[in-house]
Write a protein that holds these residues in place. Structure first.
Motif, PDB file in Angstrom:
ATOM      1  N   ASP A   1      -6.904   6.583   1.665  1.00  0.00           N
ATOM      2  CA  ASP A   1      -6.086   5.449   2.299  1.00  0.00           C
ATOM      3  C   ASP A   1      -6.891   4.286   3.122  1.00  0.00           C
ATOM      4  O   ASP A   1      -7.294   4.509   4.113  1.00  0.00           O
ATOM      5  CB  ASP A   1      -5.019   5.946   3.321  1.00  0.00           C
ATOM      6  CG  ASP A   1      -4.012   4.632   3.887  1.00  0.00           C
ATOM      7  OD1 ASP A   1      -4.519   3.729   3.428  1.00  0.00           O
ATOM      8  OD2 ASP A   1      -3.093   5.223   4.195  1.00  0.00           O
TER       9      ASP A   1
ATOM     10  N   HIS B   1      -7.204  -0.317   5.968  1.00  0.00           N
ATOM     11  CA  HIS B   1      -7.913  -0.956   6.694  1.00  0.00           C
ATOM     12  C   HIS B   1      -9.324  -1.442   6.217  1.00  0.00           C
ATOM     13  O   HIS B   1      -9.986  -2.097   6.938  1.00  0.00           O
ATOM     14  CB  HIS B   1      -8.302  -0.049   7.964  1.00  0.00           C
ATOM     15  CG  HIS B   1      -6.887   0.398   8.616  1.00  0.00           C
ATOM     16  ND1 HIS B   1      -7.104   1.439   9.882  1.00  0.00           N
ATOM     17  CD2 HIS B   1      -5.740   0.193   8.408  1.00  0.00           C
ATOM     18  CE1 HIS B   1      -5.969   1.540  10.254  1.00  0.00           C
ATOM     19  NE2 HIS B   1      -5.102   0.857   9.462  1.00  0.00           N
TER      20      HIS B   1
ATOM     21  N   SER C   1      -4.418  -2.205   1.571  1.00  0.00           N
ATOM     22  CA  SER C   1      -3.222  -2.888   1.885  1.00  0.00           C
ATOM     23  C   SER C   1      -3.618  -4.174   2.071  1.00  0.00           C
ATOM     24  O   SER C   1      -4.441  -4.593   2.364  1.00  0.00           O
ATOM     25  CB  SER C   1      -2.551  -2.463   3.259  1.00  0.00           C
ATOM     26  OG  SER C   1      -1.560  -3.049   3.636  1.00  0.00           O
TER      27      SER C   1
ATOM     28  N   TYR D   1      -2.924   5.030  16.995  1.00  0.00           N
ATOM     29  CA  TYR D   1      -1.455   5.077  16.695  1.00  0.00           C
ATOM     30  C   TYR D   1      -0.927   5.868  17.588  1.00  0.00           C
ATOM     31  O   TYR D   1      -1.314   7.001  17.905  1.00  0.00           O
ATOM     32  CB  TYR D   1      -1.578   5.628  15.198  1.00  0.00           C
ATOM     33  CG  TYR D   1      -1.891   4.466  14.126  1.00  0.00           C
ATOM     34  CD1 TYR D   1      -0.842   3.586  13.677  1.00  0.00           C
ATOM     35  CD2 TYR D   1      -3.287   4.527  13.591  1.00  0.00           C
ATOM     36  CE1 TYR D   1      -1.307   2.650  12.497  1.00  0.00           C
ATOM     37  CE2 TYR D   1      -3.588   3.817  12.502  1.00  0.00           C
ATOM     38  CZ  TYR D   1      -2.620   2.663  12.195  1.00  0.00           C
ATOM     39  OH  TYR D   1      -2.877   1.866  11.250  1.00  0.00           O
TER      40      TYR D   1
ATOM     41  N   LYS E   1      -4.281  -6.999   7.868  1.00  0.00           N
ATOM     42  CA  LYS E   1      -5.266  -6.398   7.087  1.00  0.00           C
ATOM     43  C   LYS E   1      -6.478  -7.361   6.789  1.00  0.00           C
ATOM     44  O   LYS E   1      -6.302  -8.495   7.214  1.00  0.00           O
ATOM     45  CB  LYS E   1      -4.900  -5.600   6.127  1.00  0.00           C
ATOM     46  CG  LYS E   1      -3.654  -4.626   6.177  1.00  0.00           C
ATOM     47  CD  LYS E   1      -4.086  -3.448   7.007  1.00  0.00           C
ATOM     48  CE  LYS E   1      -2.798  -2.675   7.806  1.00  0.00           C
ATOM     49  NZ  LYS E   1      -2.012  -1.878   6.831  1.00  0.00           N
TER      50      LYS E   1
ATOM     51  N   ALA F   1       0.925  -1.228   0.112  1.00  0.00           N
ATOM     52  CA  ALA F   1       0.059  -0.052  -0.069  1.00  0.00           C
ATOM     53  C   ALA F   1       0.765   1.132   0.088  1.00  0.00           C
ATOM     54  O   ALA F   1       0.574   2.117  -0.512  1.00  0.00           O
ATOM     55  CB  ALA F   1      -0.811  -0.077   1.211  1.00  0.00           C
ATOM     56  N   THR F   2       2.037   1.348   0.606  1.00  0.00           N
ATOM     57  CA  THR F   2       3.162   2.317   0.636  1.00  0.00           C
ATOM     58  C   THR F   2       3.292   2.707  -0.739  1.00  0.00           C
ATOM     59  O   THR F   2       3.287   3.851  -1.120  1.00  0.00           O
ATOM     60  CB  THR F   2       4.351   1.916   1.445  1.00  0.00           C
ATOM     61  OG1 THR F   2       3.975   1.414   2.761  1.00  0.00           O
ATOM     62  CG2 THR F   2       5.306   3.093   1.608  1.00  0.00           C
TER      63      THR F   2
HETATM   64  C1  LIG Z   1      -0.879  -0.810   6.853  1.00  0.00           C
HETATM   65  C2  LIG Z   1      -1.068   0.536   6.521  1.00  0.00           C
HETATM   66  C3  LIG Z   1      -0.423   1.265   5.383  1.00  0.00           C
HETATM   67  C4  LIG Z   1       0.928   0.741   4.572  1.00  0.00           C
HETATM   68  O1  LIG Z   1       0.307  -0.644   3.903  1.00  0.00           O
HETATM   69  P1  LIG Z   1       1.731  -1.657   3.431  1.00  0.00           P
HETATM   70  O2  LIG Z   1       0.966  -2.714   2.416  1.00  0.00           O
HETATM   71  O3  LIG Z   1       2.199  -2.149   4.570  1.00  0.00           O
HETATM   72  O4  LIG Z   1       2.701  -0.599   2.691  1.00  0.00           O
HETATM   73  C5  LIG Z   1      -0.539   2.409   5.009  1.00  0.00           C
HETATM   74  N1  LIG Z   1      -1.875   3.192   5.677  1.00  0.00           N
HETATM   75  C6  LIG Z   1      -2.219   2.699   6.481  1.00  0.00           C
HETATM   76  C7  LIG Z   1      -3.370   3.379   7.232  1.00  0.00           C
HETATM   77  C8  LIG Z   1      -2.075   1.394   7.082  1.00  0.00           C
HETATM   78  O5  LIG Z   1      -2.658   0.709   8.041  1.00  0.00           O
END
Ligand SMILES: *Cc1c(COP(=O)(O)O)cnc(C)c1O
Length: 387
Positions: A157, A160, A183, A331, A188, A54-55
């Protein structure tokens, strides 16, 4: 230990992965497009671009929206750092909008106030990144309305939130955004080991993100520059991209997991309902759901108010860990990490997110959590308040 979250892998998932391992293509085969189609269809989005996290998806989403130096991205402080880092990768600047104290998502009121101020100072954001915290959709109607007024783009984003809906529309449909990102990290909702996806209804953005995930290379004749000697094999790199591809091994796992997505989410709802009922007598706040929101319940964040309960978050956290419950904290507000403090952010900048940080704990929430395990979590939690 009972973790706060974990994957659920079936024999069918394993078989799907093994089949790819025995096939001709471990990457750049047929599984990635099939996985993309399955997710796009599930969400009623036009296009889906699978990547290795997701990054990465957030990064290429920002680039596809032409984010560059001198631009601003705003997100919520109550998120994983990746929601903010995507801006920094592009040389852009990042700022935050405090949260709604009930949903823990970005507050539309705070966003409106901050936009009014930013307009006067001529530093309006190019992109706003709302995060669907814990799987509960953010107030996207409010954010979309402001985007029309102030002209920013929206990247959801939704790391979740695959399987969640907002006013009966699946998160990922991009009905209130330009791009949505999922992600597939193992904690997840569904997993590919590591992996992510960007969805959009805009074919231009989709093509751009496909190119950026593969080095900036194109095979599109219309985009290629003419060459003097008509070389025929040539692909061309026309911009700077990355190797952000997902493998077919991962996509096969993701495709197989998609078949159980609704089941996973409904299991999570069952667990949430039991927690809601069983935790009612305790001096804590359970997650409140906004109307029109169907959460994917990635997390079950409880809130411990010290004055009401006589217990600190730290005390409860330690008591849970001592008894084998690996609670977690979602967080640490992004602006409170040393890297961001070095950019000038400080304590008190986003008080609601900071207050949540002092009170919140994520307790175990995942489809394979048994009823017995869940009751033992409830008991251990109750004991930690009784003593
Ligand atoms: C897990 C997460 C990401 C990053 O996901 P990856 O697949 O590990 O890169 C980005 N934003 C949020 C809110 C996340 O919980």
């Amino acid at each position: 230990m009972i973790p706060y979250g974990r994957q659920d892998i079936s024999q069918a998932d394993i078989d799907a992965v093994v089949e790819v391992l025995r096939s001709d293509f471990l990457t750049q085969g047929l599984m990635v497009p099939r996985f993309e189609e399955a997710v796009a269809e599930y969400c009623s989005a036009q296009h889906a671009v699978a990547v290795n996290s997701a990054t990465s998806a957030l990064h290429i989403a920002c680039l596809a929206l032409d984010l560059g130096p001198s631009d601003w991205v705003w997100t919520t402080p109550n998120t994983f750092v990746a929601s903010a880092n995507c801006a920094l990768y592009c040389g852009a600047k990042v700022d935050f909008v405090d949260i709604d104290p009930r949903t823990y998502n970005m507050s539309v009121e705070r966003l409106r106030e901050k936009l009014e101020k930013a307009r006067k100072e001529e530093r309006l954001p190019k992109i706003v990144v709302p995060v669907h915290f814990a799987g509960q959709p953010c107030n996207m109607i409010g954010v979309k309305e402001l985007s029309r007024q102030y002209g920013f783009k929206i990247i959801e984003d939704a790391s979740h939130a695959i399987g969640a809906s907002y006013n009966d529309i699946k998160v990922g449909a991009c009905s209130h955004s330009h791009i949505s990102v999922f992600s597939f990290h193992p904690v997840k909702i569904i997993t590919t080991g590591e992996g992510g996806m960007a969805l959009t209804n805009d074919p231009v953005l989709a093509n751009r993100m496909r190119r950026l995930r593969a080095h900036g290379i194109t095979n599109d004749e219309e985009l290629k520059q003419p060459r003097p000697n008509n070389e025929i094999w040539n692909y061309q790199q026309i911009e700077l991209g990355f190797n952000y591809r997902m493998t077919d091994i991962q996509a096969a796992l993701g495709l197989s997991q998609m078949q159980r997505l609704d089941e996973f989410v409904s299991h999570r709802h069952g667990i949430a309902e039991r927690y809601d009922a069983e935790l009612r007598p305790l001096p804590i706040i359970t997650p409140q759901q906004a109307s029109g929101s169907y959460s994917s319940y990635h997390l079950y964040p409880i809130r411990i108010n010290e004055t009401e309960s006589g217990k600190t978050q730290q005390k409860v956290y330690s008591a849970l860990w001592r008894k084998g419950v690996a609670a977690n904290l979602h967080y640490t507000p992004v602006h409170r990490h040393p890297y961001f403090e070095n950019k000038g952010f400080k304590v008190g900048d986003f008080p609601e997110a900071e207050r949540l940080h002092r009170e919140v704990l994520s307790i175990p929430m995942y489809p394979t959590l048994s009823q017995q395990q869940q009751y033992s979590v409830v008991q251990i939690l109750a004991d930690s308040f009784a003593s």
